[in-house]
Design a protein around this motif. Structure first.
Motif, mmCIF file in Angstrom:
data_model
loop_
_atom_site.group_PDB
_atom_site.id
_atom_site.type_symbol
_atom_site.label_atom_id
_atom_site.label_comp_id
_atom_site.label_asym_id
_atom_site.label_seq_id
_atom_site.Cartn_x
_atom_site.Cartn_y
_atom_site.Cartn_z
ATOM 1 N N LEU A 4 -12.526 -1.210 9.508
ATOM 2 C CA LEU A 4 -11.138 -0.893 9.171
ATOM 3 C C LEU A 4 -10.382 -2.070 8.593
ATOM 4 O O LEU A 4 -9.182 -1.974 8.342
ATOM 5 N N GLU A 5 -11.062 -3.175 8.374
ATOM 6 C CA GLU A 5 -10.370 -4.371 7.894
ATOM 7 C C GLU A 5 -9.615 -4.122 6.597
ATOM 8 O O GLU A 5 -8.518 -4.643 6.407
ATOM 9 N N GLY A 6 -10.187 -3.337 5.714
ATOM 10 C CA GLY A 6 -9.532 -3.055 4.431
ATOM 11 C C GLY A 6 -8.214 -2.329 4.604
ATOM 12 O O GLY A 6 -7.222 -2.652 3.935
ATOM 13 N N LEU A 7 -8.188 -1.349 5.499
ATOM 14 C CA LEU A 7 -6.935 -0.635 5.753
ATOM 15 C C LEU A 7 -5.890 -1.573 6.341
ATOM 16 O O LEU A 7 -4.731 -1.575 5.911
ATOM 17 N N TRP A 8 -6.298 -2.371 7.317
ATOM 18 C CA TRP A 8 -5.342 -3.297 7.929
ATOM 19 C C TRP A 8 -4.853 -4.323 6.916
ATOM 20 O O TRP A 8 -3.665 -4.645 6.868
ATOM 21 N N LEU A 9 -5.756 -4.828 6.104
ATOM 22 C CA LEU A 9 -5.356 -5.810 5.101
ATOM 23 C C LEU A 9 -4.370 -5.199 4.107
ATOM 24 O O LEU A 9 -3.355 -5.806 3.758
ATOM 25 N N HIS A 10 -4.651 -3.976 3.663
ATOM 26 C CA HIS A 10 -3.739 -3.297 2.743
ATOM 27 C C HIS A 10 -2.355 -3.153 3.367
ATOM 28 O O HIS A 10 -1.340 -3.422 2.719
ATOM 29 N N TYR A 11 -2.323 -2.742 4.630
ATOM 30 C CA TYR A 11 -1.034 -2.603 5.297
ATOM 31 C C TYR A 11 -0.313 -3.952 5.395
ATOM 32 O O TYR A 11 0.878 -4.044 5.109
ATOM 33 N N LEU A 12 -1.030 -4.994 5.794
ATOM 34 C CA LEU A 12 -0.394 -6.297 5.949
ATOM 35 C C LEU A 12 0.126 -6.846 4.625
ATOM 36 O O LEU A 12 1.148 -7.535 4.588
ATOM 37 N N LEU A 13 -0.546 -6.535 3.541
ATOM 38 C CA LEU A 13 -0.121 -7.022 2.229
ATOM 39 C C LEU A 13 1.012 -6.201 1.625
ATOM 40 O O LEU A 13 1.847 -6.738 0.897
ATOM 41 N N THR A 14 1.037 -4.908 1.924
ATOM 42 C CA THR A 14 2.004 -4.030 1.256
ATOM 43 C C THR A 14 3.104 -3.494 2.165
ATOM 44 O O THR A 14 4.151 -3.088 1.669
ATOM 45 N N GLY A 15 2.825 -3.443 3.466
ATOM 46 C CA GLY A 15 3.781 -2.825 4.382
ATOM 47 C C GLY A 15 3.820 -1.312 4.283
ATOM 48 O O GLY A 15 4.713 -0.668 4.826
ATOM 49 N N ASP A 16 2.837 -0.723 3.619
ATOM 50 C CA ASP A 16 2.790 0.725 3.424
ATOM 51 C C ASP A 16 2.614 1.437 4.761
ATOM 52 O O ASP A 16 1.619 1.231 5.458
ATOM 53 N N GLU A 17 3.570 2.275 5.132
ATOM 54 C CA GLU A 17 3.548 2.931 6.439
ATOM 55 C C GLU A 17 2.440 3.971 6.559
ATOM 56 O O GLU A 17 1.913 4.181 7.653
ATOM 57 N N LEU A 18 2.086 4.640 5.471
ATOM 58 C CA LEU A 18 0.994 5.606 5.531
ATOM 59 C C LEU A 18 -0.327 4.897 5.839
ATOM 60 O O LEU A 18 -1.136 5.391 6.636
ATOM 61 N N THR A 19 -0.524 3.734 5.241
ATOM 62 C CA THR A 19 -1.731 2.951 5.528
ATOM 63 C C THR A 19 -1.716 2.493 6.977
ATOM 64 O O THR A 19 -2.749 2.524 7.658
ATOM 65 N N HIS A 20 -0.557 2.081 7.471
ATOM 66 C CA HIS A 20 -0.454 1.663 8.877
ATOM 67 C C HIS A 20 -0.815 2.810 9.811
ATOM 68 O O HIS A 20 -1.563 2.632 10.775
ATOM 69 N N GLU A 21 -0.300 3.988 9.508
ATOM 70 C CA GLU A 21 -0.596 5.161 10.327
ATOM 71 C C GLU A 21 -2.092 5.467 10.330
ATOM 72 O O GLU A 21 -2.669 5.773 11.376
#
Length: 71
Positions: A4-21
Motif C-alpha cells: 500500500l506504499e503507493g497509495l499512502w505516498l500519493h495521499y501524503l503528496l497530494t492530500g487527496d481524501e479519496l486516496t486517504h480513504e
C-alpha cells in the motif's frame, strides 16, 4: 497483491481524501485479517509477507500504533 506504499505516498503528496480513504480502508482490512488469525491476500506462501509490507507502510505513513501492533 502490491503493498500500500503507493497509495499512502500519493495521499501524503497530494492530500487527496479519496486516496486517504482507500489507503486507510485497505490498511484496516489487513489489521482485521491479522486479528482473525488470517494473513491477508496472497495465500499461505505470500500472504504473511504482503501483510507485513502493507502494515509497515501504513505505520510509516500514519504512526498509528494499530498498524505497528498488527505488523
Amino acid at each position: 497483491m502490491p503493498g500500500l506504499e503507493g497509495l499512502w505516498l500519493h495521499y501524503l503528496l497530494t492530500g487527496d481524501e479519496l486516496t486517504h480513504e482507500a489507503a486507510r480502508g485497505a490498511s484496516d482490512w489487513f489489521v482485521a485479517e491479522v486479528e482473525r488469525g488470517r494473513w491477508g491476500a496472497g495465500g499461505p506462501e505470500r500472504g504473511p509477507g504482503w501483510t507485513l509490507i502493507a502494515l509497515a507502510g501504513a505505520y510509516r505513513a500514519t504512526s498509528d500504533e494499530r498498524y505497528l501492533r498488527a505488523a
